[in-house]
Design a protein around this motif. Structure first.
Motif, PDB file in Angstrom:
ATOM      1  N   ARG A   1      15.018   6.807  22.025  1.00 26.01           N
ATOM      2  CA  ARG A   1      14.008   6.964  20.986  1.00 26.01           C
ATOM      3  C   ARG A   1      13.113   5.735  20.930  1.00 26.01           C
ATOM      4  O   ARG A   1      13.544   4.608  21.202  1.00 26.01           O
ATOM      5  CB  ARG A   1      14.664   7.211  19.632  1.00 26.01           C
ATOM      6  CG  ARG A   1      15.386   8.553  19.591  1.00 26.01           C
ATOM      7  CD  ARG A   1      15.901   8.866  18.215  1.00 26.01           C
ATOM      8  NE  ARG A   1      14.870   9.108  17.224  1.00 26.01           N
ATOM      9  CZ  ARG A   1      14.267  10.278  17.000  1.00 26.01           C
ATOM     10  NH1 ARG A   1      14.560  11.336  17.749  1.00 26.01           N
ATOM     11  NH2 ARG A   1      13.369  10.407  16.039  1.00 26.01           N
ATOM     12  N   ALA A   2      11.845   5.982  20.580  1.00 27.29           N
ATOM     13  CA  ALA A   2      10.885   4.898  20.432  1.00 27.29           C
ATOM     14  C   ALA A   2      10.944   4.369  18.998  1.00 27.29           C
ATOM     15  O   ALA A   2      11.623   4.934  18.133  1.00 27.29           O
ATOM     16  CB  ALA A   2       9.487   5.400  20.765  1.00 27.29           C
ATOM     17  N   ALA A   3      10.232   3.278  18.773  1.00 29.88           N
ATOM     18  CA  ALA A   3      10.118   2.701  17.431  1.00 29.88           C
ATOM     19  C   ALA A   3       8.648   2.540  17.091  1.00 29.88           C
ATOM     20  O   ALA A   3       7.818   2.321  17.978  1.00 29.88           O
ATOM     21  CB  ALA A   3      10.835   1.351  17.363  1.00 29.88           C
ATOM     22  N   PHE A   4       8.330   2.661  15.806  1.00 30.58           N
ATOM     23  CA  PHE A   4       6.938   2.477  15.402  1.00 30.58           C
ATOM     24  C   PHE A   4       6.876   1.701  14.097  1.00 30.58           C
ATOM     25  O   PHE A   4       7.831   1.661  13.311  1.00 30.58           O
ATOM     26  CB  PHE A   4       6.216   3.822  15.273  1.00 30.58           C
ATOM     27  CG  PHE A   4       6.544   4.591  14.017  1.00 30.58           C
ATOM     28  CD1 PHE A   4       5.739   4.509  12.883  1.00 30.58           C
ATOM     29  CD2 PHE A   4       7.663   5.415  13.959  1.00 30.58           C
ATOM     30  CE1 PHE A   4       6.032   5.215  11.734  1.00 30.58           C
ATOM     31  CE2 PHE A   4       7.969   6.129  12.816  1.00 30.58           C
ATOM     32  CZ  PHE A   4       7.146   6.034  11.695  1.00 30.58           C
ATOM     33  N   ALA A   5       5.735   1.069  13.895  1.00 26.14           N
ATOM     34  CA  ALA A   5       5.467   0.330  12.664  1.00 26.14           C
ATOM     35  C   ALA A   5       3.979   0.420  12.375  1.00 26.14           C
ATOM     36  O   ALA A   5       3.159   0.555  13.298  1.00 26.14           O
ATOM     37  CB  ALA A   5       5.906  -1.125  12.796  1.00 26.14           C
ATOM     38  N   ILE A   6       3.619   0.379  11.115  1.00 26.75           N
ATOM     39  CA  ILE A   6       2.222   0.381  10.699  1.00 26.75           C
ATOM     40  C   ILE A   6       1.904  -0.990  10.141  1.00 26.75           C
ATOM     41  O   ILE A   6       2.505  -1.430   9.151  1.00 26.75           O
ATOM     42  CB  ILE A   6       1.944   1.486   9.670  1.00 26.75           C
ATOM     43  CG1 ILE A   6       2.151   2.859  10.331  1.00 26.75           C
ATOM     44  CG2 ILE A   6       0.527   1.366   9.118  1.00 26.75           C
ATOM     45  CD1 ILE A   6       1.990   4.027   9.391  1.00 26.75           C
ATOM     46  N   SER A   7       0.994  -1.675  10.809  1.00 33.12           N
ATOM     47  CA  SER A   7       0.625  -3.037  10.424  1.00 33.12           C
ATOM     48  C   SER A   7      -0.863  -3.077  10.111  1.00 33.12           C
ATOM     49  O   SER A   7      -1.704  -2.938  11.014  1.00 33.12           O
ATOM     50  CB  SER A   7       0.946  -4.014  11.565  1.00 33.12           C
ATOM     51  OG  SER A   7       0.522  -5.311  11.252  1.00 33.12           O
ATOM     52  N   GLY A   8      -1.183  -3.246   8.830  1.00 34.82           N
ATOM     53  CA  GLY A   8      -2.590  -3.252   8.445  1.00 34.82           C
ATOM     54  C   GLY A   8      -3.242  -1.913   8.731  1.00 34.82           C
ATOM     55  O   GLY A   8      -2.811  -0.881   8.223  1.00 34.82           O
ATOM     56  N   LYS A   9      -4.241  -1.920   9.587  1.00 34.37           N
ATOM     57  CA  LYS A   9      -4.949  -0.692   9.945  1.00 34.37           C
ATOM     58  C   LYS A   9      -4.602  -0.220  11.346  1.00 34.37           C
ATOM     59  O   LYS A   9      -5.380   0.497  11.981  1.00 34.37           O
ATOM     60  CB  LYS A   9      -6.461  -0.920   9.836  1.00 34.37           C
ATOM     61  CG  LYS A   9      -6.936  -1.236   8.424  1.00 34.37           C
ATOM     62  CD  LYS A   9      -8.448  -1.386   8.380  1.00 34.37           C
ATOM     63  CE  LYS A   9      -8.923  -1.669   6.947  1.00 34.37           C
ATOM     64  NZ  LYS A   9     -10.402  -1.815   6.882  1.00 34.37           N
ATOM     65  N   THR A  10      -3.414  -0.605  11.838  1.00 26.96           N
ATOM     66  CA  THR A  10      -3.032  -0.285  13.216  1.00 26.96           C
ATOM     67  C   THR A  10      -1.631   0.314  13.263  1.00 26.96           C
ATOM     68  O   THR A  10      -0.709  -0.179  12.600  1.00 26.96           O
ATOM     69  CB  THR A  10      -3.067  -1.549  14.093  1.00 26.96           C
ATOM     70  OG1 THR A  10      -4.376  -2.119  14.041  1.00 26.96           O
ATOM     71  CG2 THR A  10      -2.729  -1.228  15.531  1.00 26.96           C
ATOM     72  N   LEU A  11      -1.485   1.379  14.036  1.00 26.72           N
ATOM     73  CA  LEU A  11      -0.174   1.938  14.350  1.00 26.72           C
ATOM     74  C   LEU A  11       0.316   1.294  15.639  1.00 26.72           C
ATOM     75  O   LEU A  11      -0.385   1.305  16.656  1.00 26.72           O
ATOM     76  CB  LEU A  11      -0.264   3.458  14.536  1.00 26.72           C
ATOM     77  CG  LEU A  11       0.988   4.138  15.094  1.00 26.72           C
ATOM     78  CD1 LEU A  11       2.123   4.100  14.083  1.00 26.72           C
ATOM     79  CD2 LEU A  11       0.686   5.574  15.515  1.00 26.72           C
ATOM     80  N   ARG A  12       1.529   0.723  15.620  1.00 26.38           N
ATOM     81  CA  ARG A  12       2.122   0.097  16.800  1.00 26.38           C
ATOM     82  C   ARG A  12       3.371   0.878  17.178  1.00 26.38           C
ATOM     83  O   ARG A  12       4.247   1.112  16.342  1.00 26.38           O
ATOM     84  CB  ARG A  12       2.439  -1.374  16.541  1.00 26.38           C
ATOM     85  CG  ARG A  12       1.214  -2.175  16.080  1.00 26.38           C
ATOM     86  CD  ARG A  12       1.524  -3.646  15.848  1.00 26.38           C
ATOM     87  NE  ARG A  12       1.796  -4.323  17.117  1.00 26.38           N
ATOM     88  CZ  ARG A  12       2.974  -4.825  17.461  1.00 26.38           C
ATOM     89  NH1 ARG A  12       4.013  -4.729  16.628  1.00 26.38           N
ATOM     90  NH2 ARG A  12       3.140  -5.422  18.619  1.00 26.38           N
TER      91      ARG A  12
END
Length: 691
Positions: A191-202
């Protein structure tokens, strides 16, 4: 402006589904005998993209049973959509007639393609494609006699129209399930991981470092989360691929889980599912725009000023040099008059640059994919420039007198201002040294700073004339006014006439031969009217009302005829001894995946700098021979007419216009940007060096 684009997207999807709903209601209300007389696998309302349902073998309790929806467009112009269609379009809505204890899994799609239409990003399938639907039968399978049926609503579109489609389905045995399984994007085990930082999806996707990524792109299944048309940035950190995607400005900005498809760029890709977690920072950038953060403002200010200054010696500014030369000669008559003319000329140049810059920023804010010199991609603007160039040629040749730009009549400040406006307008096809970085950054900066850069570009262009107006020693080097000025003006009719001929050629390139002929008829009418004006002027009579009487019929004829004979000539092959392929994201990805060097260049028929480079460096036998020996793949993007895909790519590379020259060495993560002014042997040397 952005609200207008979002409203357009929503209304287009609503209209498509409203039509689909009406079609469904009509079908449900159809007479029973019409349904009974249909074939076992009827295709109702699916004329543009036909669909058939297939089942793999017989169902068994608790075991995955695959159904396949096979879509076949009736022509290459039609395309279907992924589950998340992007800025426009609609995904399919499938309803299967199954027992309640049967479980339907998530549909499995092939890797979609990106298609930009009118500035909107679409996630599409071109040509036949198949969607796999996994089903897990329950205990009632013991009483199942088949076949499985159902309905599907979907959308079929071309670049011009969209048509809702509806089909009643009845599963048939058979089908090429081995191939369809291979075409569907496989699911990653990890599985991948994601995070939302400011105005960007990483997103951190576990992909082995050895996997080649020609042109990676992440298709996010979550709707209204990311900006589909925004550039994506990719970095490698060991066996993790980290993607950074700008969020949708008007989206939710939140997600509990994430899924999508990572496209490698060669037609293949993988599905992934991601959990909210920690995404590492850093890593080596392997794709996406570089240096998206603007450099320090002082460097951009200096670049804009120097870029505008150098435009004075660039080939595409030559058409207005005759106007400037005459105005500079007149500036020596008195110090006050010289300063007034210098300021008036500068005001015209700066105003034109700021106005063009503001229009560019406004159009981009509204979702339009446009770049520097966008006005020369409009046939009507080019026709207007052609008429203007012909009129100035006639003025220089002595056919008539116009006080605003005349060297022998009054209205000096007005004439200098008009000359400045024209100088800036005609100079826009050039993107010279220093200027490229400043204009590219202007597309990323806040509006006030961006407009400041456009104003400084104009100041740089006007600076030589401004200095002559305020520095007496420089003016004293100019010849004194005299009879020679009239002779010089007539000589300058030659380059202005050549400029008009070049605009005739460009008019034909943009709108076709008939379009060019009508434009010439308009020019002939204007010149005839100016000839009448000149005769009346020399007789001391009121002249300009006669101009309106003579020119009006020609203008009316052109306004009616030009739109009717205009031919959109997009998609033509760019002629070159290098036999280049036409630019597209898929073409570039395939070329890079071949392991050969790739030369990608962007040009336009109205860009004189581009044409000079092509004549001096690209269209050379030595270049062709070196490219053939090294196996170089050549790709060209022709930006003569508006092309949203090219504009987006230019923006990703930090370029606001053409020319742009990129060299992709085999296996390189990113291209080398070559100088905007090519030397004759540069390309041959690059190919011979094997870099």
């Amino acid at each position: 402006m952005r609200h207008a684009r979002i409203f357009t997207n929503l209304t287009s999807q609503f209209a498509a589904w409203l039509l689909a709903l009406l079609a469904s209601i009509a079908l449900l209300g159809a007479p029973a005998h019409a349904q009974q007389s249909a074939s076992p696998d009827p295709l109702i309302g699916s004329d543009n993209i036909a669909v058939t349902l297939h089942a793999e073998g017989a169902p068994a309790e608790g075991k995955e049973w695959l159904l396949a929806l096979h879509f076949v467009p009736k022509g290459p112009e039609w395309h279907g959509y992924w589950s998340n269609p992007g800025d426009a379009g609609a995904g399919m809505v499938l309803a299967l007639d199954l027992p309640p204890d049967w479980e339907v899994g998530e549909a499995r799609y092939p890797v979609p393609k990106r298609l930009v239409v009118a500035g909107l990003m679409n996630h599409v399938y071109e040509g036949p494609y198949t969607v796999l639907v996994p089903v897990t039968p329950g205990p009632s399978v013991k009483n199942f006699t088949g076949p499985v049926g159902g309905t599907v609503d979907y959308l079929a579109c071309t670049d011009q129209i969209c048509v809702p489609q509806f089909a009643r389905l009845s599963a048939a045995a058979g089908g090429d399930f081995a191939r369809w399984r291979a075409e569907a994007a496989p699911l990653l085990d990890a599985r991948a991981a994601f995070a939302i930082s400011g105005k960007t999806l990483r997103v951190a996707i576990p992909i082995p470092e050895s996997v080649a990524l020609a042109d990676p792109y992440v298709f996010i299944a979550n709707k209204q989360l990311v900006s589909y048309s925004a550039a994506q940035t990719f970095r490698r950190k060991g066996d993790l691929l980290i993607a950074e995607i700008p969020l949708d400005e008007f989206g939710s900005g939140k997600a509990e889980a994430l899924s999508g498809i990572l496209a490698f760029g060669d037609g293949s890709g993988v599905r992934f599912a991601a959990d909210l977690g920690t995404v590492p920072t850093g890593g080596e950038q392997v794709a996406g725009p570089r240096n998206t953060a603007a450099p320090p403002l002082w460097t951009l200010v200096l670049g804009a000023l120097l870029g505008g200054l150098l435009l004075n010696i660039m080939p595409c500014v030559f058409p207005i040099l005759s106007l400037k030369a005459i105005a500079l000669a007149r500036a020596g008559e008195s110090e006050a008059k010289a300063r007034a003319e210098g300021l008036a000329y500068t005001a015209g140049v700066v105003l034109a640059c700021v106005a063009l810059g503001a229009a560019l920023l406004a159009l981009r804010a509204a979702g339009e994919q446009v770049g520097w010199a966008f006005q020369l991609q409009q046939p009507g603007v080019v026709v207007g420039l052609l008429v203007l160039a012909a009129a100035i040629t006639a003025n220089f040749a002595g056919l008539f007198e116009l006080p605003a730009i005349s060297v022998s009549m009054g209205g000096e400040k007005t004439g200098a201002f008009a000359t400045g406006l024209l100088a800036a307008f005609v100079a826009t096809p050039c993107t010279g040294p220093f200027m490229a970085a400043a204009l590219g950054a202007a597309l990323l900066l806040p509006v006030p700073q961006a407009l400041l850069l456009f104003a400084l570009l104009g100041l740089g262009l006007a600076l030589p004339f401004l200095l002559l107006g305020f520095v007496p020693p420089l003016r004293r080097r100019l010849p004194k006014p005299g009879a020679w000025m009239e002779r010089f003006r007539r000589i300058m009719a030659i380059p202005m006439g050549l400029t008009a001929l070049a605009l005739v050629w460009l008019t034909v390139q943009l709108g076709g031969r008939s379009f060019g002929i009508i434009a010439l008829v308009l020019v002939a009418g204007v010149l005839l009217a100016l000839f009448v004006v000149g005769k009346l002027q020399r007789g001391g009579k009121m002249a300009w009302p006669a101009f309106g009487l003579v020119a009006a019929p020609f203008l009316a004829f052109a306004l009616i005829a030009l739109p009717n004979v205009y031919e959109a000539k997009a998609g033509e092959v760019h002629e070159s001894i290098l036999a280049p392929q036409a630019f597209s994201a898929d073409t570039l990805a395939a070329a890079r995946a071949s392991g050969k060097p790739v030369f990608l260049y962007f040009t336009a028929d109205w860009c004189v700098t581009c044409k000079v480079n092509e004549a001096s460096s690209i269209e050379r036998e030595s270049t062709r021979a070196a490219f053939e020996k090294a196996g170089v793949v050549t790709i060209v993007g022709d930006w003569t007419r508006r092309d949203a895909a090219i504009t987006q790519f230019l923006t990703e590379q930090g370029a606001a216009g053409v020319p742009l020259y990129l060299w992709y060495a085999p296996g390189a993560a990113s291209p080398e940007q070559l100088p905007q002014v090519l030397t004759p042997d540069l390309l041959a040397e690059k190919a011979s060096a094997g870099r």
